[in-house]
Design a protein around this motif. Structure first.
Motif, PDB file in Angstrom:
ATOM      1  N   LEU B  20       5.630  -5.091  -2.068  1.00  0.00           N
ATOM      2  CA  LEU B  20       4.437  -4.241  -2.084  1.00  0.00           C
ATOM      3  C   LEU B  20       3.542  -4.576  -3.270  1.00  0.00           C
ATOM      4  CD1 LEU B  20       6.126  -0.883  -1.006  1.00  0.00           C
ATOM      5  CD2 LEU B  20       4.397  -2.150   0.297  1.00  0.00           C
ATOM      6  N   LYS B  21       4.177  -4.882  -4.398  1.00  0.00           N
ATOM      7  CA  LYS B  21       3.415  -5.255  -5.584  1.00  0.00           C
ATOM      8  C   LYS B  21       2.614  -6.524  -5.323  1.00  0.00           C
ATOM      9  CE  LYS B  21       5.686  -6.176  -9.370  1.00  0.00           C
ATOM     10  NZ  LYS B  21       6.635  -6.081 -10.505  1.00  0.00           N
ATOM     11  N   GLU B  22       3.270  -7.466  -4.611  1.00  0.00           N
ATOM     12  CA  GLU B  22       2.605  -8.721  -4.287  1.00  0.00           C
ATOM     13  C   GLU B  22       1.422  -8.463  -3.350  1.00  0.00           C
ATOM     14  OE1 GLU B  22       5.720 -11.724  -3.701  1.00  0.00           O
ATOM     15  OE2 GLU B  22       4.265 -12.719  -2.371  1.00  0.00           O
ATOM     16  N   LEU B  23       1.632  -7.605  -2.357  1.00  0.00           N
ATOM     17  CA  LEU B  23       0.548  -7.273  -1.421  1.00  0.00           C
ATOM     18  C   LEU B  23      -0.606  -6.604  -2.164  1.00  0.00           C
ATOM     19  CD1 LEU B  23       2.777  -5.829   1.450  1.00  0.00           C
ATOM     20  CD2 LEU B  23       1.464  -7.961   1.554  1.00  0.00           C
ATOM     21  N   GLU B  24      -0.244  -5.748  -3.109  1.00  0.00           N
ATOM     22  CA  GLU B  24      -1.250  -5.045  -3.894  1.00  0.00           C
ATOM     23  C   GLU B  24      -2.089  -6.044  -4.682  1.00  0.00           C
ATOM     24  OE1 GLU B  24       0.509  -1.777  -6.048  1.00  0.00           O
ATOM     25  OE2 GLU B  24      -1.246  -1.566  -7.353  1.00  0.00           O
ATOM     26  N   ARG B  25      -1.395  -7.027  -5.282  1.00  0.00           N
ATOM     27  CA  ARG B  25      -2.103  -8.070  -6.034  1.00  0.00           C
ATOM     28  C   ARG B  25      -3.069  -8.828  -5.132  1.00  0.00           C
ATOM     29  NH1 ARG B  25       2.503  -9.056  -9.424  1.00  0.00           N
ATOM     30  NH2 ARG B  25       3.442 -10.356  -7.842  1.00  0.00           N
ATOM     31  N   ASN B  26      -2.675  -8.992  -3.848  1.00  0.00           N
ATOM     32  CA  ASN B  26      -3.533  -9.703  -2.889  1.00  0.00           C
ATOM     33  C   ASN B  26      -4.537  -8.773  -2.214  1.00  0.00           C
ATOM     34  OD1 ASN B  26      -2.028 -11.964  -3.518  1.00  0.00           O
ATOM     35  ND2 ASN B  26      -0.637 -11.693  -1.787  1.00  0.00           N
ATOM     36  N   ASN B  27      -4.648  -7.549  -2.740  1.00  0.00           N
ATOM     37  CA  ASN B  27      -5.624  -6.577  -2.233  1.00  0.00           C
ATOM     38  C   ASN B  27      -5.422  -6.175  -0.780  1.00  0.00           C
ATOM     39  OD1 ASN B  27      -7.075  -6.421  -4.715  1.00  0.00           O
ATOM     40  ND2 ASN B  27      -7.914  -8.448  -4.243  1.00  0.00           N
ATOM     41  N   GLN B  28      -4.190  -6.259  -0.286  1.00  0.00           N
ATOM     42  CA  GLN B  28      -3.932  -5.770   1.070  1.00  0.00           C
ATOM     43  C   GLN B  28      -3.723  -4.258   1.004  1.00  0.00           C
ATOM     44  OE1 GLN B  28      -1.210  -8.156   3.378  1.00  0.00           O
ATOM     45  NE2 GLN B  28      -0.842  -6.504   4.854  1.00  0.00           N
ATOM     46  N   MET B  29      -4.446  -3.509   1.832  1.00  0.00           N
ATOM     47  CA  MET B  29      -4.414  -2.050   1.749  1.00  0.00           C
ATOM     48  C   MET B  29      -3.269  -1.439   2.559  1.00  0.00           C
ATOM     49  SD  MET B  29      -7.023  -1.228  -0.145  1.00  0.00           S
ATOM     50  CE  MET B  29      -7.459   0.471   0.254  1.00  0.00           C
ATOM     51  N   PHE B  30      -3.028  -2.004   3.773  1.00  0.00           N
ATOM     52  CA  PHE B  30      -1.998  -1.465   4.660  1.00  0.00           C
ATOM     53  C   PHE B  30      -1.073  -2.576   5.130  1.00  0.00           C
ATOM     54  CE2 PHE B  30      -5.281   1.730   4.863  1.00  0.00           C
ATOM     55  CZ  PHE B  30      -4.541   2.916   4.883  1.00  0.00           C
ATOM     56  N   ILE B  31       0.150  -2.202   5.484  1.00  0.00           N
ATOM     57  CA  ILE B  31       1.049  -3.193   6.086  1.00  0.00           C
ATOM     58  C   ILE B  31       1.876  -2.516   7.180  1.00  0.00           C
ATOM     59  CG2 ILE B  31       2.871  -2.842   4.326  1.00  0.00           C
ATOM     60  CD1 ILE B  31       3.332  -6.010   4.744  1.00  0.00           C
ATOM     61  N   SER B  32       2.025  -3.213   8.296  1.00  0.00           N
ATOM     62  CA  SER B  32       2.806  -2.666   9.405  1.00  0.00           C
ATOM     63  C   SER B  32       4.288  -2.918   9.169  1.00  0.00           C
ATOM     64  CB  SER B  32       2.386  -3.333  10.715  1.00  0.00           C
ATOM     65  OG  SER B  32       2.780  -4.693  10.695  1.00  0.00           O
ATOM     66  N   SER B  33       5.137  -2.171   9.877  1.00  0.00           N
ATOM     67  CA  SER B  33       6.583  -2.391   9.752  1.00  0.00           C
ATOM     68  C   SER B  33       6.946  -3.801  10.216  1.00  0.00           C
ATOM     69  CB  SER B  33       7.357  -1.337  10.543  1.00  0.00           C
ATOM     70  OG  SER B  33       6.928  -1.301  11.879  1.00  0.00           O
ATOM     71  N   THR B  34       6.202  -4.324  11.206  1.00  0.00           N
ATOM     72  CA  THR B  34       6.475  -5.677  11.701  1.00  0.00           C
ATOM     73  C   THR B  34       6.188  -6.730  10.628  1.00  0.00           C
ATOM     74  OG1 THR B  34       5.653  -4.858  13.815  1.00  0.00           O
ATOM     75  CG2 THR B  34       6.081  -7.221  13.664  1.00  0.00           C
ATOM     76  N   GLU B  35       5.042  -6.565   9.956  1.00  0.00           N
ATOM     77  CA  GLU B  35       4.705  -7.510   8.882  1.00  0.00           C
ATOM     78  C   GLU B  35       5.698  -7.414   7.735  1.00  0.00           C
ATOM     79  OE1 GLU B  35       0.110  -7.889   7.919  1.00  0.00           O
ATOM     80  OE2 GLU B  35       0.565  -5.857   8.665  1.00  0.00           O
ATOM     81  N   LEU B  36       6.038  -6.166   7.384  1.00  0.00           N
ATOM     82  CA  LEU B  36       6.968  -5.948   6.269  1.00  0.00           C
ATOM     83  C   LEU B  36       8.344  -6.516   6.608  1.00  0.00           C
ATOM     84  CD1 LEU B  36       6.854  -4.767   3.456  1.00  0.00           C
ATOM     85  CD2 LEU B  36       7.324  -2.504   4.384  1.00  0.00           C
ATOM     86  N   ALA B  37       8.704  -6.421   7.887  1.00  0.00           N
ATOM     87  CA  ALA B  37       9.973  -6.978   8.339  1.00  0.00           C
ATOM     88  C   ALA B  37       9.975  -8.495   8.182  1.00  0.00           C
ATOM     89  CB  ALA B  37      10.222  -6.594   9.798  1.00  0.00           C
ATOM     90  N   GLY B  61      -1.525   4.088  13.364  1.00  0.00           N
ATOM     91  CA  GLY B  61      -2.477   3.019  13.694  1.00  0.00           C
ATOM     92  C   GLY B  61      -2.849   2.113  12.529  1.00  0.00           C
ATOM     93  N   CYS B  62      -2.435   2.446  11.310  1.00  0.00           N
ATOM     94  CA  CYS B  62      -2.787   1.631  10.137  1.00  0.00           C
ATOM     95  C   CYS B  62      -1.568   0.923   9.551  1.00  0.00           C
ATOM     96  CB  CYS B  62      -3.381   2.490   9.023  1.00  0.00           C
ATOM     97  SG  CYS B  62      -4.923   3.262   9.449  1.00  0.00           S
ATOM     98  N   GLY B  63      -0.430   1.576   9.611  1.00  0.00           N
ATOM     99  CA  GLY B  63       0.758   1.057   8.937  1.00  0.00           C
ATOM    100  C   GLY B  63       1.015   1.841   7.665  1.00  0.00           C
ATOM    101  N   TYR B  64       1.730   1.215   6.734  1.00  0.00           N
ATOM    102  CA  TYR B  64       2.039   1.886   5.470  1.00  0.00           C
ATOM    103  C   TYR B  64       0.961   1.580   4.438  1.00  0.00           C
ATOM    104  CZ  TYR B  64       6.594   1.969   7.737  1.00  0.00           C
ATOM    105  OH  TYR B  64       7.617   2.146   8.631  1.00  0.00           O
ATOM    106  N   PRO B  65       0.530   2.604   3.690  1.00  0.00           N
ATOM    107  CA  PRO B  65      -0.454   2.352   2.639  1.00  0.00           C
ATOM    108  C   PRO B  65       0.234   1.681   1.448  1.00  0.00           C
ATOM    109  CG  PRO B  65       0.146   4.683   2.696  1.00  0.00           C
ATOM    110  CD  PRO B  65       0.942   4.014   3.767  1.00  0.00           C
ATOM    111  N   VAL B  66      -0.217   0.469   1.105  1.00  0.00           N
ATOM    112  CA  VAL B  66       0.502  -0.391   0.151  1.00  0.00           C
ATOM    113  C   VAL B  66       0.626   0.250  -1.244  1.00  0.00           C
ATOM    114  CG1 VAL B  66       0.381  -2.593  -1.109  1.00  0.00           C
ATOM    115  CG2 VAL B  66      -0.028  -2.546   1.357  1.00  0.00           C
ATOM    116  N   ILE B  67      -0.501   0.646  -1.821  1.00  0.00           N
ATOM    117  CA  ILE B  67      -0.470   1.151  -3.198  1.00  0.00           C
ATOM    118  C   ILE B  67       0.327   2.449  -3.293  1.00  0.00           C
ATOM    119  CG2 ILE B  67      -1.885   2.005  -5.125  1.00  0.00           C
ATOM    120  CD1 ILE B  67      -4.098   0.163  -4.248  1.00  0.00           C
ATOM    121  N   GLU B  68       0.069   3.338  -2.329  1.00  0.00           N
ATOM    122  CA  GLU B  68       0.748   4.630  -2.323  1.00  0.00           C
ATOM    123  C   GLU B  68       2.266   4.450  -2.227  1.00  0.00           C
ATOM    124  OE1 GLU B  68       0.709   8.031   0.936  1.00  0.00           O
ATOM    125  OE2 GLU B  68      -1.318   7.581   0.232  1.00  0.00           O
ATOM    126  N   MET B  69       2.680   3.571  -1.322  1.00  0.00           N
ATOM    127  CA  MET B  69       4.120   3.376  -1.138  1.00  0.00           C
ATOM    128  C   MET B  69       4.735   2.658  -2.343  1.00  0.00           C
ATOM    129  SD  MET B  69       6.253   1.813   2.050  1.00  0.00           S
ATOM    130  CE  MET B  69       5.910   3.138   3.181  1.00  0.00           C
TER     131      MET B  69
END
Lengths: 212, 212
Positions: B20-37, B61-69
């Motif tokens: 999640l930290k890496e996604l945050e660094r890449n400015n990704q806001m949401f991630i689906s369970s499929t992507e996270l898997a 419809g959005c997935g998990y909020p990256v920063i919040e999680m």
């Protein structure tokens, strides 16, 4: 010896090996499941189940024969042949691993160490000289290795692992904080130090909340 | 946030945190369970179960909020307060850990380093000066710490852990190849490098026997 051993038991084999080696050093000939349980922090019944699962044998009224069982587990762990290792990444951690003499006692031999920085080429680390990563293929062609120790940044680990795989290496001891994706005939064991420290942090945090 | 989280899920929390930290660094806001898997090498259903178990929440419809999680897991892992660490044993491994800057990014601070050898007292390791272990009690009385990193021989580890416990330390990151026995309010996480290498050796050995 060829039976399937469940993963949780496999993970305890090195621990049994370690305690049996210590008993051997202290000249203890036999050990009961109760004593072995006390040493390892398991229950006696768990120890008996484990030994049964990995195919060890006790002697009626004596317990388990220490040397015999140590050798048997050593065979399972592949300790009968010396494993050659190369270490890639001569930062602090890489250097510490090369110098960590405990690994040399027991069937491992570091045959080469590499770094991508030219200014590190030629440096002596213990008995070894740092070689430039550009020479990886030629060094490994001449002197093949079994295991690569990856102590390099996350961003470089996957590409380097693939390069090492192409050089015939099938064992990867990965300290980089990423999960490696390699063909099925490769074995990867991760040591993610950051995750381990965070697990400790979590446990501490939980206990503080229970016992404020 | 106070619900019981099963151990296997806890052990995956640092991994989720890391991605999640890496996604945050890449400015990704949401991630689906499929992507996270896909990132973590788990199945999407496993990811959803995990998130459910640790109490995270997705958005329809959005997935998990990256920063919040990431922040939520950080809280679970106790990352909201800086943890003070002392390192005992300034051999190669101890020095590497002190210098391993990755630990300093994220809520850990090494406040003191100790060794029992007088000739090491006064040496500079990064920004810290090695202190003699005889001063442990007075140093910790003045500047308490949360976590002790034990990078010392097996024979010295248990006694040192008890001494550190009496100084108020409750978190033990143990690199010595022994299991520590401490009161229940202490948390111990072991990094037994020798066992980890032997597990790799076992797996290599098995694969060689399957694919000779």
């Amino acid at each position: 010896m060829s039976a399937y051993i469940p993963d949780p038991v496999v993970k305890r084999l090195p621990m049994y090996y370690r305690y049996l080696k210590e008993l051997e050093r202290n000249n203890q000939m036999f050990i009961s499941s109760t004593e072995l349980a006390k040493l390892t922090g398991l229950t006696a019944s768990q120890v008996r189940q484990d030994v049964n699962a990995f195919g060890g044998e006790g002697r009626q009224g004596c317990g388990y024969p220490v040397i015999e069982m140590r050798k048997y587990i050593g065979k399972l762990l592949g300790k009968t042949t010396v494993k050659k290792m190369v270490v890639v990444g001569m930062g602090n951690l890489g250097r510490a691993i090369v110098r960590y003499e405990a690994f040399f006692h027991d069937g491992y031999q570091t045959s080469a160490v590499f770094d991508c920085q030219s200014q590190k080429t030629g440096l002596k680390i213990g008995p070894l000289t740092v070689q430039h990563i550009r020479d990886l293929e030629s060094v490994l062609a001449e002197n093949p290795a079994d295991i690569a120790v990856l102590t390099l940044p996350a961003s470089a680990a996957q590409e380097m692992a693939e390069r090492l795989y192409r050089c015939g290496i099938r064992g990867f001891w990965n300290f980089a904080p990423v999960d490696l994706h390699l063909p099925d005939d490769a074995s990867v064991v991760n040591v993610h130090l950051d995750e381990s420290l965070e697990l400790l942090s979590y446990r501490l945090n939980q206990k503080k909340r229970i016992q404020p």
